[in-house]
Design a protein around this motif. Structure first.
Motif, short mmCIF file in Angstrom:
data_model
loop_
_atom_site.label_atom_id
_atom_site.label_comp_id
_atom_site.label_asym_id
_atom_site.label_seq_id
_atom_site.Cartn_x
_atom_site.Cartn_y
_atom_site.Cartn_z
N HIS A 156 -0.45 10.01 -0.47
CA HIS A 156 -0.09 11.26 -0.09
C HIS A 156 -0.76 11.75 1.23
CE1 HIS A 156 1.56 13.46 -3.45
NE2 HIS A 156 0.98 12.61 -4.15
N ALA A 157 -1.72 11.27 1.40
CA ALA A 157 -2.50 11.60 2.97
C ALA A 157 -1.88 10.85 4.00
CB ALA A 157 -3.91 11.09 2.84
N MET A 158 -1.22 9.72 3.68
CA MET A 158 -0.31 9.20 4.88
C MET A 158 0.98 9.62 4.72
SD MET A 158 -2.68 7.33 6.35
CE MET A 158 -1.75 6.45 7.49
N ALA A 159 1.71 10.34 3.65
CA ALA A 159 2.84 10.89 3.88
C ALA A 159 3.90 9.60 3.41
CB ALA A 159 3.11 11.88 5.06
N ALA A 201 -3.25 3.74 -5.41
CA ALA A 201 -2.83 4.26 -3.99
C ALA A 201 -2.48 5.66 -3.80
CB ALA A 201 -1.98 3.40 -3.25
N HIS A 202 -2.62 6.38 -5.16
CA HIS A 202 -2.09 7.67 -4.93
C HIS A 202 -2.49 8.72 -3.65
CE1 HIS A 202 -1.96 12.00 -6.12
NE2 HIS A 202 -0.71 11.62 -6.78
N ASP A 203 -3.82 8.55 -3.77
CA ASP A 203 -4.28 9.83 -2.82
C ASP A 203 -4.02 9.24 -1.30
OD1 ASP A 203 -5.30 11.05 -5.10
OD2 ASP A 203 -7.44 10.86 -4.56
N GLN A 204 -4.11 8.06 -1.31
CA GLN A 204 -4.10 7.52 0.20
C GLN A 204 -2.65 7.66 0.53
OE1 GLN A 204 -2.75 4.49 2.98
NE2 GLN A 204 -2.45 4.24 0.54
N SER A 233 0.98 -1.27 -0.01
CA SER A 233 -0.02 0.16 0.05
C SER A 233 0.90 1.27 -0.09
CB SER A 233 -0.89 -0.04 1.23
OG SER A 233 -0.04 0.30 2.49
#
Lengths: 226, 68
Positions: free
Chosen positions: B61-64, B56-59, B44
């Motif tokens: 980014h959100a999880m750094a 998984a792109h947005d996730q 992931s």
């Protein structure tokens, strides 16, 4: 027992992942999509006339439901993965007689996980808004992974070790930050700094809630009377 | 930690071992859980395959996760 440990991690991730995704959809994703307007050049900060002003406003969630479904799915995968690691640490600590896990102490475990796995690496490498360029990815991944490992062990030592060993935990926690994350020697970001800062605080806040829920539910599922 | 609290904790742990089976968790399942967690997180957050990366792109980014 194997089943209990593993299923608890899966259940906890399946609960915490969507909670984190929900918060991301409300706070993080609209900010991210606004960042993409600057990444693609649809909106320009510091335009040709040198004006530092640019329009504010998120395009909202957009209608790409396939993309958002993937975000939910990967949040679940990620939080199940975190859940496995968190429960492995909880079980090992309890097995060695250092503590007794309860659902309430699970909240603290979750917060510690947030600090070690989200907060500590984000001090050197903040969550990145699209349109921002970082240093070479391998170097950043190495620092990121090293920081997570050092911070996790450091926090564990502060919590469960005594005397000088606990102090060594403080050193482990601090060392990666003083070593410093790999950075470029120029700034490349095309998005407004306000937007980038907002993205960082939203991301970390969503992760803090996700981790806290994960810790609670992991411990709750695991310790509940079977 | 005071001596009294430490004694209390030791007694507590013994009680768990006697009455609650979860203290019987062995090293192997713990290692298995840790390995499973690492594999999921690799998929992931770390894997560079472009299909995985785009999905998984947005996730990420959100999880750094530092993925690009």
């Amino acid at each position: 027992m194997t089943k209990n440990l593993l299923t608890s991690a899966v259940f906890a991730g399946v609960v915490a992942g969507p909670i984190a995704a929900l918060l991301q959809f409300y706070f993080v994703i609209p900010t991210l999509l606004e960042g993409e307007l600057f990444e693609t050049g649809a909106r320009i900060h510091f335009g040709a006339d040198g004006s530092p002003q640019s329009d504010r406003g998120s395009p909202g969630m957009g209608g790409d439901f396939g993309r958002h479904l993937m975000t939910v799915g990967f949040n679940i995968v990620t939080y199940v993965g975190f859940g496995f690691l968190l429960l492995a640490a909880m079980a090992l600590t309890e097995m060695k007689g250092f503590t007794r896990i309860t659902a309430r102490s699970g909240i603290i475990w979750g917060l510690a996980g947030f600090i070690a796995i989200q907060m500590a690496p984000a001090i050197g490498l903040p969550p990145v808004l699209p349109g921002t360029i970082g240093a070479e990815v391998e170097a950043r991944q190495a620092w990121w992974l090293g920081t997570i490992v050092a911070s996790s062990i450091g926090l564990w030592m502060i919590a469960f070790a005594r005397g000088p060993i606990a102090l060594a935990g403080v050193v482990l926690l601090a060392a990666p930050q003083f070593i410093g994350a790999p950075q470029l020697d120029t700034y490349w970001g095309v998005a407004p700094p306000e937007l980038s800062a907002q993205f960082v605080s939203y991301s970390l806040a969503a992760a803090a809630v996700g981790w806290t829920c994960l810790g609670f539910f992991a411990a709750w599922f695991w310790t509940r009377e079977s | 930690m005071t001596g009294q609290r430490r004694r209390y904790m030791t007694a507590d742990v013994k009680t768990i071992a006697r009455t609650q089976t979860r203290a019987d968790v062995a090293l192997l399942p713990i290692a298995f859980a840790a390995l499973a967690g690492l594999m999921l997180l690799f998929a992931s957050g770390y894997a560079q395959a472009s299909v995985l990366h785009d999905a998984a792109h947005d996730q990420r980014h959100a999880m750094a996760f530092p993925c690009h």
